[in-house]
Design a protein around this motif. Structure first.
Motif: not given
Length: 195
Positions: A39-67
């Motif tokens: 409950f406290l963890w949920h409250l600690s994340i600002p509403v604006g942050a919750r609604n922010t979409p991922n601006p980085v494309a879900a490409t194979a290259e980006n997934l490999k970089d993260a992996r």
């Protein structure tokens, strides 16, 4: 009166937990602790942050970089498979969450990004925003989404990027040299000074 009784009950539950488990990191959180923390963890994340979409494309290259980023920065606590069953993760209190499960997978991209960038107080989760890698954090969000479908081949590839100590690096070097046809080098000791 109801508030006083509720508070007294909560104090009694916390006292019982402390007396039973002490303050050891080996203890398992009680259901009450888990509920309050969630409950406290949920409250600690600002509403604006919750609604922010991922601006980085879900490409194979980006997934490999993260992996390939995950084993070096995250796996020491979360494990390469995201289970939280790793050397440091087992010693934390609370334990790292299993990133493959619904509790994590149901979070928004913005929530996951915010957690990576800002950390979580009173846990072992550090803030990574000071490292200036926000694109890497967004890529990690895509990788966290991929964890439930992680293949054996991907886990094997990741294991090559886990941090290693000097002895492990030397062993890898010797193995590479042997596999590439080099003769094994005998270790020689430095000559001893004689009086």
């Amino acid at each position: 009166m109801l508030i006083i009784v509720t508070l007294a009950g909560m104090v009694a539950a916390v006292a019982a937990s402390l007396l039973h488990n002490g303050l050891s990191a080996h203890a398992t959180p009680t259901k009450l602790e888990e509920g309050v923390a969630r409950f406290l963890w949920h409250l600690s994340i600002p509403v604006g942050a919750r609604n922010t979409p991922n601006p980085v494309a879900a490409t194979a290259e980006n997934l490999k970089d993260a992996r390939l980023h995950f084993p070096d920065h995250c796996a020491v606590c979360h494990g390469n498979d995201g289970s939280g069953d790793a050397a440091f993760g087992r010693g934390l209190y609370p334990k790292p969450p299993d990133l493959r499960k619904a509790e994590t997978q149901n979070r928004t991209d913005g929530e996951l990004f915010w957690i990576i960038e800002n950390g979580v107080r009173f846990t072992g989760m550090p803030a990574f925003s000071s490292q200036g890698m926000s694109d890497d954090s967004w890529k990690l969000v895509h990788f966290i989404r991929h964890l439930p479908r992680l293949t054996t081949e991907e886990r094997m590839e990741m294991s090559r990027y886990n941090p290693k100590g000097p002895a492990e690096r030397e062993e890898d070097k010797e193995e590479d040299e042997f596999l590439n046809g080099a003769s094994p080098q005998k270790k020689t000791e430095a000559p001893k000074n004689r009086p």
